[in-house]
Scaffold this motif. Structure first.
Motif, mmCIF file in Angstrom:
data_model
loop_
_atom_site.group_PDB
_atom_site.id
_atom_site.type_symbol
_atom_site.label_atom_id
_atom_site.label_comp_id
_atom_site.label_asym_id
_atom_site.label_seq_id
_atom_site.Cartn_x
_atom_site.Cartn_y
_atom_site.Cartn_z
ATOM 1 N N VAL A 67 48.235 31.733 38.559
ATOM 2 C CA VAL A 67 47.626 30.497 39.044
ATOM 3 C C VAL A 67 48.540 29.909 40.098
ATOM 4 O O VAL A 67 49.739 29.727 39.867
ATOM 5 N N HIS A 68 47.977 29.625 41.276
ATOM 6 C CA HIS A 68 48.731 29.045 42.376
ATOM 7 C C HIS A 68 47.944 27.877 42.941
ATOM 8 O O HIS A 68 46.791 28.034 43.339
ATOM 9 N N ASN A 69 48.576 26.707 42.973
ATOM 10 C CA ASN A 69 47.919 25.493 43.461
ATOM 11 C C ASN A 69 46.571 25.268 42.798
ATOM 12 O O ASN A 69 45.606 24.849 43.433
ATOM 13 N N GLY A 70 46.504 25.574 41.514
ATOM 14 C CA GLY A 70 45.292 25.307 40.762
ATOM 15 C C GLY A 70 44.214 26.365 40.869
ATOM 16 O O GLY A 70 43.167 26.243 40.227
ATOM 17 N N ILE A 71 44.446 27.415 41.647
ATOM 18 C CA ILE A 71 43.470 28.490 41.803
ATOM 19 C C ILE A 71 43.966 29.726 41.063
ATOM 20 O O ILE A 71 45.129 30.106 41.168
ATOM 21 N N THR A 72 43.082 30.361 40.319
ATOM 22 C CA THR A 72 43.446 31.528 39.533
ATOM 23 C C THR A 72 43.210 32.805 40.339
ATOM 24 O O THR A 72 42.208 32.935 41.043
ATOM 25 N N PHE A 73 44.146 33.739 40.207
ATOM 26 C CA PHE A 73 44.092 34.994 40.950
ATOM 27 C C PHE A 73 44.269 36.180 40.012
ATOM 28 O O PHE A 73 45.002 36.085 39.020
ATOM 29 N N GLU A 74 43.634 37.273 40.352
ATOM 30 C CA GLU A 74 43.855 38.551 39.687
ATOM 31 C C GLU A 74 44.315 39.564 40.719
ATOM 32 O O GLU A 74 43.810 39.596 41.845
ATOM 33 N N VAL A 75 45.259 40.411 40.329
ATOM 34 C CA VAL A 75 45.792 41.439 41.214
ATOM 35 C C VAL A 75 45.583 42.802 40.572
ATOM 36 O O VAL A 75 45.866 42.987 39.381
ATOM 37 N N GLN A 76 45.085 43.754 41.363
ATOM 38 C CA GLN A 76 44.887 45.136 40.906
ATOM 39 C C GLN A 76 45.416 46.082 41.968
ATOM 40 O O GLN A 76 45.349 45.800 43.166
#
Length: 266
Positions: free
Chosen positions: A23-32
Motif C-alpha cells: 500500500v502506497h499513499n492509500g492505494i493498494t498494489f500487487e506485483v507479479q
C-alpha cells in the motif's frame, strides 16, 4: 532484452477490502513477475527504493567531492526524499550536470554494454524479457487510457527524478503519436548480480508496436492480453548508436470484482 520498469504509481484515496501486498499513499498494489504467477508476498517498492537511494546519494556525494560540480548541493540524508531534494538541487543548477558528475560511470557502462553486445549471438526472437506486472487498485480515479496519456506528458518527465532514485536525466518530446526520449539512468537494478550501470541512451520512435515486423518479432507480443492502443515500444540506443535493448510498456484496465475495485495493470 525487452525491459519494462516496475512502476509503483501512487494515488490519494484509501481502498478497503483488497487482499494485496503493498500500500502506497492509500492505494493498494500487487506485483507479479509474470501475468500468471502468484502475487508477491513480500513488498518490493520500499526496499528497492531505499537501497537505490542509499547508493545514488553516496555516488553523487563522492562525485561532487571529486569534481567540485554543484558543491553547494548537499544531501540532508540518504533516504528517498532526501535524495530527490538533492537531485533537484543539482538539476536546478543545470540538468546536464549529472553527465559531468557521473562521467566515469558512463564510460564504465559503455564498456560493459559493448561487451554484452559483442557476446550476444542469439537472434532478436530469443532476447530475454526483463518484465514485471504491477496492478494498482485505483477504482474510478485512473484508467489505462489516462495513464497512457500521462506518460506522454511533461508531468511524466517532471516526476521521473522524484520516483526513481537511480534516474538522473529524462527528456521526452512527442510528435503526433510518436515519442522520443533521452534517458540517463541506472540500468540493471540495485539488487542485481551485476549492479547498477549508469547508462545514457535514447529511445527514438517510441510508439504503438507493429509485432511481426523486422524490428519487433511476433514472439515479443503480449497483444492478446493488452490492447495495442495502450502499448508503446522503442529501441534503447547507446550514444555510439548501438541498440542494447528495447523499452516496452503496456497498460490495461482491470475490472472490479466482488473483493477488489477496478484497477490498472502495467
Amino acid at each position: 532484452m525487452i525491459s519494462t520498469p516496475i512502476l509503483a504509481l501512487v494515488g490519494t484515496a484509501a481502498l478497503a477490502g483488497v487482499a494485496a501486498q503493498e500500500v502506497h499513499n492509500g492505494i493498494t498494489f500487487e506485483v507479479q513477475w509474470t501475468n500468471t504467477s502468484d502475487v508477491l508476498t513480500t513488498a518490493v517498492k520500499d526496499a528497492y527504493e531505499d537501497a537505490a537511494a542509499e547508493q545514488a546519494t553516496a555516488r553523487l556525494q563522492a562525485a561532487i567531492a571529486a569534481t567540485g560540480i554543484d558543491s553547494d548541493c548537499v544531501a540532508a540524508n540518504n533516504t528517498p526524499s532526501g535524495l530527490y531534494a538533492f537531485k533537484d538541487c543539482i538539476a536546478g543548477e543545470n540538468p546536464d550536470n549529472f553527465y559531468g558528475l557521473l562521467a566515469d560511470d558512463l564510460t564504465e557502462a559503455n564498456t560493459f554494454w559493448a561487451s554484452v553486445i559483442a557476446n550476444s549471438t542469439t537472434d532478436r526472437t530469443q532476447w530475454v524479457a526483463a518484465r514485471t506486472y504491477v496492478t494498482g487498485y485505483f477504482g474510478a480515479a485512473l484508467s489505462a487510457s489516462e495513464f497512457a496519456i500521462w506518460t506522454a506528458s511533461p508531468f511524466s518527465d517532471a516526476e521521473d527524478l522524484h520516483s526513481n532514485p537511480e534516474h538522473y536525466f529524462y527528456n521526452s518530446t512527442v510528435t503526433g503519436t510518436t515519442q522520443n526520449a533521452i534517458i540517463f539512468e541506472g540500468w540493471g537494478g540495485v539488487l542485481s548480480d551485476f549492479g547498477v550501470k549508469r547508462t545514457n541512451f535514447s529511445v527514438p520512435g517510441y510508439s504503438t508496436p507493429d509485432f511481426g515486423s523486422a524490428d519487433y518479432p511476433e514472439e515479443w507480443s503480449i497483444s492478446d492480453d493488452f490492447p495495442l492502443a495502450y502499448q508503446g515500444i522503442g529501441p534503447k540506443i547507446l550514444s555510439d548508436g548501438t541498440t542494447f535493448g528495447v523499452l516496452h510498456i503496456a497498460v490495461r484496465d482491470v475490472a472490479a470484482t466482488n473483493s477488489t475495485p477496478a484497477g490498472v495493470q502495467i
